[in-house]
Enzyme design. Structure first.
Site, PDB file in Angstrom:
ATOM      1  N   ARG A 137       0.851  -1.186   0.000  1.00 50.23           N
ATOM      2  CA  ARG A 137       0.000   0.000   0.000  1.00 50.23           C
ATOM      3  C   ARG A 137       0.883   1.231   0.000  1.00 50.23           C
ATOM      4  O   ARG A 137       1.557   1.529   0.998  1.00 50.23           O
ATOM      5  CB  ARG A 137      -0.910  -0.021   1.237  1.00 50.23           C
ATOM      6  CG  ARG A 137      -1.999  -1.086   1.177  1.00 50.23           C
ATOM      7  CD  ARG A 137      -2.851  -0.951  -0.045  1.00 50.23           C
ATOM      8  NE  ARG A 137      -4.158  -1.603   0.092  1.00 50.23           N
ATOM      9  CZ  ARG A 137      -5.134  -1.481  -0.803  1.00 50.23           C
ATOM     10  NH1 ARG A 137      -4.959  -0.761  -1.902  1.00 50.23           N
ATOM     11  NH2 ARG A 137      -6.285  -2.096  -0.623  1.00 50.23           N
ATOM     12  N   ALA A 179     -10.641  -6.670  -1.616  1.00 49.37           N
ATOM     13  CA  ALA A 179     -11.437  -5.449  -1.768  1.00 49.37           C
ATOM     14  C   ALA A 179     -11.098  -4.783  -3.083  1.00 49.37           C
ATOM     15  O   ALA A 179     -10.079  -5.091  -3.699  1.00 49.37           O
ATOM     16  CB  ALA A 179     -11.150  -4.491  -0.610  1.00 49.37           C
ATOM     17  N   GLU A 211     -14.166  -8.916  -7.481  1.00 46.35           N
ATOM     18  CA  GLU A 211     -12.918  -8.706  -6.746  1.00 46.35           C
ATOM     19  C   GLU A 211     -12.453  -9.976  -6.038  1.00 46.35           C
ATOM     20  O   GLU A 211     -11.272 -10.295  -6.029  1.00 46.35           O
ATOM     21  CB  GLU A 211     -13.058  -7.561  -5.738  1.00 46.35           C
ATOM     22  CG  GLU A 211     -13.179  -6.182  -6.363  1.00 46.35           C
ATOM     23  CD  GLU A 211     -11.885  -5.702  -7.032  1.00 46.35           C
ATOM     24  OE1 GLU A 211     -10.809  -6.283  -6.787  1.00 46.35           O
ATOM     25  OE2 GLU A 211     -11.962  -4.744  -7.817  1.00 46.35           O
ATOM     26  N   GLU A 236      -8.860 -11.441  -7.252  1.00 45.80           N
ATOM     27  CA  GLU A 236      -7.734 -11.362  -6.315  1.00 45.80           C
ATOM     28  C   GLU A 236      -7.339 -12.705  -5.730  1.00 45.80           C
ATOM     29  O   GLU A 236      -6.167 -12.938  -5.429  1.00 45.80           O
ATOM     30  CB  GLU A 236      -8.039 -10.378  -5.174  1.00 45.80           C
ATOM     31  CG  GLU A 236      -8.078  -8.937  -5.640  1.00 45.80           C
ATOM     32  CD  GLU A 236      -8.043  -7.954  -4.484  1.00 45.80           C
ATOM     33  OE1 GLU A 236      -8.072  -8.355  -3.310  1.00 45.80           O
ATOM     34  OE2 GLU A 236      -7.990  -6.735  -4.771  1.00 45.80           O
ATOM     35  N   GLU A 293      -3.744  -5.891 -13.926  1.00 44.23           N
ATOM     36  CA  GLU A 293      -2.378  -5.792 -14.436  1.00 44.23           C
ATOM     37  C   GLU A 293      -1.440  -5.050 -13.462  1.00 44.23           C
ATOM     38  O   GLU A 293      -0.277  -5.413 -13.339  1.00 44.23           O
ATOM     39  CB  GLU A 293      -2.415  -5.057 -15.781  1.00 44.23           C
ATOM     40  CG  GLU A 293      -1.170  -5.224 -16.608  1.00 44.23           C
ATOM     41  CD  GLU A 293      -1.214  -4.346 -17.860  1.00 44.23           C
ATOM     42  OE1 GLU A 293      -0.171  -4.208 -18.510  1.00 44.23           O
ATOM     43  OE2 GLU A 293      -2.294  -3.797 -18.144  1.00 44.23           O
TER      44      GLU A 293
END
Lengths: 185, 185
Positions: free
Chosen positions: B67, B79, B95, B99, B141
């Protein structure tokens, strides 16, 4: 290679967009793990505290206030921004007393979390405050709040109806329910 | 006079500071209930969803990712941002699958909350997903994630050590513990 290394995004350049009273906004260009570049929009914030104040008769003290980003009033646990260099616990005590008039005999850290780590670095420290005694509230000059006392069921109902609808208060509510369930054994 | 009226902050003027890919930033001048004026710094965000995916053997599926605002990796529930006009539940399914590769038979809304209503309008919808079956993950990506499966105790330990440290995941963790305590009766 550590997880940190493998997932790391190196800053190539950083541009400050806005430097305000509460937030600072910047756009970083980063190098991704696959060698490509991307932009990251980042909001810097000095951090905040919130307090789940529980009264001796098992109620939560909350405040109703107008939130300009939402254009409406919502019900939240007392909270406020950290002053530069301020200890979170000092801030928690100050905010609880200013907003609600309550003082607490005991504070316990429930969690420290980032409110929105995808775009912001705001860190929120949430305390549970017990052993409450009531005094006079004295909110900041530009702060207008109403103080409420809610049972767990009343608070859960306000969550269902959407009046309680912010991350720190929802997290605190789930934690409070845990506490009650654990106490019931 | 309603609470809303008594606490309302009327917009006098609004200035757009930044209009980016993820966030828009504006500064509003508002009229306070006491007749004074103040500035409000506001971040607009299109909203997001998160999913607490619980496996049949009682584990949570989580992701570790870097992050940029925090300059480190953290462990979170899956998320992502809402696309314009997208239904939150559609986004949640997308999602989770992108993920983690997992698909879920059942989704239940746990809470919808604003992550930081003091300065942002980001609304986060959190679902509990059960009846999981595993496929192949296919992240965006520019998204680099590692998938983890954690027991409640392992997740609580990561919360204690600060690797789990964001609002939606902490709220989901407390809610998961509630669920377990309720199931134990």
């Amino acid at each position: 290679m550590s997880d940190q290394d493998r997932l790391y995004e190196k800053t190539i350049s950083s541009q400050t967009i806005y430097d305000g009273r509460i937030i600072k906004v910047k756009v970083d260009e980063v190098l991704l793990p696959n060698g490509k570049t991307a932009k990251r929009e980042i909001v810097n914030h000095q951090g905040a505290v919130a307090v789940l104040p529980l009264t001796p008769d098992g109620k939560m003290v909350a405040v109703r206030q107008f939130r300009k980003p939402l254009e409406r009033t919502i019900v939240e646990i007392p909270a406020g921004k950290l002053e530069p260099g301020e200890e979170p616990l000092t801030c928690a005590k100050r905010e609880l007393e200013e907003e609600t008039g309550y003082q607490a005999a005991s504070y316990e850290l429930l969690s420290s979390f980032y409110t929105s780590p995808g775009f912001a670095d705001e860190l929120m420290h949430v305390y549970v405050a017990t052993g409450l005694t009531k005094g006079e509230s004295r909110p900041d000059e530009d702060e207008f709040v109403e103080v409420l006392e809610l049972t767990l069921e009343e608070a859960k109902e306000l969550h269902r109806t959407g009046e309680i609808c912010d991350a720190k208060t929802v997290a605190a509510l789930f934690a409070w329910e845990n506490r009650v369930l654990h106490e019931r054994g």
